[in-house]
Design a protein around this motif. Structure first.
Motif, PDB file in Angstrom:
ATOM      1  N   TYR A   1       4.037   2.011   2.455  1.00 58.69           N
ATOM      2  CA  TYR A   1       4.797   3.241   2.259  1.00 58.69           C
ATOM      3  C   TYR A   1       3.843   4.397   2.501  1.00 58.69           C
ATOM      4  N   THR A   2       4.237   5.316   3.390  1.00 61.85           N
ATOM      5  CA  THR A   2       3.443   6.508   3.657  1.00 61.85           C
ATOM      6  C   THR A   2       4.272   7.711   3.247  1.00 61.85           C
ATOM      7  N   ALA A   3       3.798   8.440   2.264  1.00 63.02           N
ATOM      8  CA  ALA A   3       4.540   9.581   1.717  1.00 63.02           C
ATOM      9  C   ALA A   3       4.873  10.581   2.813  1.00 63.02           C
ATOM     10  N   GLY A   4       6.150  10.923   2.893  1.00 63.11           N
ATOM     11  CA  GLY A   4       6.602  11.919   3.848  1.00 63.11           C
ATOM     12  C   GLY A   4       6.644  11.461   5.287  1.00 63.11           C
ATOM     13  N   ARG A   5       6.408  10.191   5.543  1.00 64.12           N
ATOM     14  CA  ARG A   5       6.364   9.678   6.918  1.00 64.12           C
ATOM     15  C   ARG A   5       7.169   8.390   7.057  1.00 64.12           C
ATOM     16  N   PRO A   6       8.480   8.493   7.131  1.00 63.33           N
ATOM     17  CA  PRO A   6       9.286   7.282   7.284  1.00 63.33           C
ATOM     18  C   PRO A   6       8.943   6.492   8.551  1.00 63.33           C
TER      19      PRO A   6
ATOM     20  N   VAL B   1       0.852  -1.190   0.000  1.00 60.60           N
ATOM     21  CA  VAL B   1       0.000   0.000   0.000  1.00 60.60           C
ATOM     22  C   VAL B   1       0.886   1.238   0.000  1.00 60.60           C
ATOM     23  N   PHE B   2       0.540   2.184  -0.867  1.00 65.70           N
ATOM     24  CA  PHE B   2       1.183   3.495  -0.923  1.00 65.70           C
ATOM     25  C   PHE B   2       0.146   4.499  -0.451  1.00 65.70           C
ATOM     26  N   ASN B   3       0.339   5.033   0.758  1.00 65.16           N
ATOM     27  CA  ASN B   3      -0.593   6.012   1.304  1.00 65.16           C
ATOM     28  C   ASN B   3      -0.028   7.405   1.034  1.00 65.16           C
ATOM     29  N   VAL B   4      -0.656   8.125   0.127  1.00 64.90           N
ATOM     30  CA  VAL B   4      -0.213   9.475  -0.225  1.00 64.90           C
ATOM     31  C   VAL B   4      -1.291  10.499   0.136  1.00 64.90           C
ATOM     32  N   SER B   5      -2.128  10.142   1.106  1.00 70.36           N
ATOM     33  CA  SER B   5      -3.290  10.970   1.435  1.00 70.36           C
ATOM     34  C   SER B   5      -2.937  12.243   2.196  1.00 70.36           C
TER      35      SER B   5
ATOM     36  N   SER C   1      -1.921   2.610   8.644  1.00 73.57           N
ATOM     37  CA  SER C   1      -0.724   2.045   9.260  1.00 73.57           C
ATOM     38  C   SER C   1      -1.082   0.889  10.196  1.00 73.57           C
ATOM     39  N   ALA C   2      -2.070   1.089  11.034  1.00 76.26           N
ATOM     40  CA  ALA C   2      -2.478   0.043  11.978  1.00 76.26           C
ATOM     41  C   ALA C   2      -2.993  -1.191  11.246  1.00 76.26           C
TER      42      ALA C   2
END
Length: 132
Positions: free
Chosen positions: A113-118, A88-92, A102-103
């Motif tokens: 992968y969460t954009a901007g959130r390592p 999943v690529f979360n770019v929201s 994430s949970a």
């Protein structure tokens, strides 16, 4: 030998540069345009099983869907969309959505992968790949 014992509890590095074959993986992009479209454009060349979840798809996303490059899911986020996904690529950008996705991904063993959130990602990306 003593050096090995000292380092047992600490990995030599947190991130290892790797390439991943997504061709047979079920991949989902969550977010709105233009971010979702940028990721979808690139990822559509990497997997045959790409879904994009957004409340309203851009013209580019609609075109990619019509061309058979992705499945466009135009409705609000629901956890059920994540069932069966491998990546999943979360770019929201939405904090509430970032926490929930994430949970769920952690619970279900889905790579995220969460954009901007390592801190909410299982891997990092060269985001230059996704720039216009």
């Amino acid at each position: 030998m003593d050096r090995d014992r000292e380092n047992e509890s600490q990995a030599p590095c947190r991130l290892l540069p790797v390439l991943i074959d997504l061709s047979e993986k079920h991949v989902c992009v969550i977010g709105d345009a233009p971010e979702a479209a940028r990721y979808a454009r690139y990822l559509s060349g990497c997997t045959r099983y790409l879904s994009v979840l957004c409340e309203e798809g851009s013209e580019e996303l609609k075109t990619l869907a019509e061309e058979g490059c992705l499945s466009l899911l135009e409705h609000p986020y629901s956890r059920e969309v994540l069932y069966g996904m491998d990546v999943v690529f979360n770019v929201s950008g939405s904090e509430a959505l970032i926490r929930d996705v994430s949970a769920i991904c952690r619970t279900m063993g889905i790579t995220l992968y969460t954009a901007g959130r390592p801190d909410k990602s299982d891997f990092m990306l060269d985001t230059d790949l996704f720039s216009d």
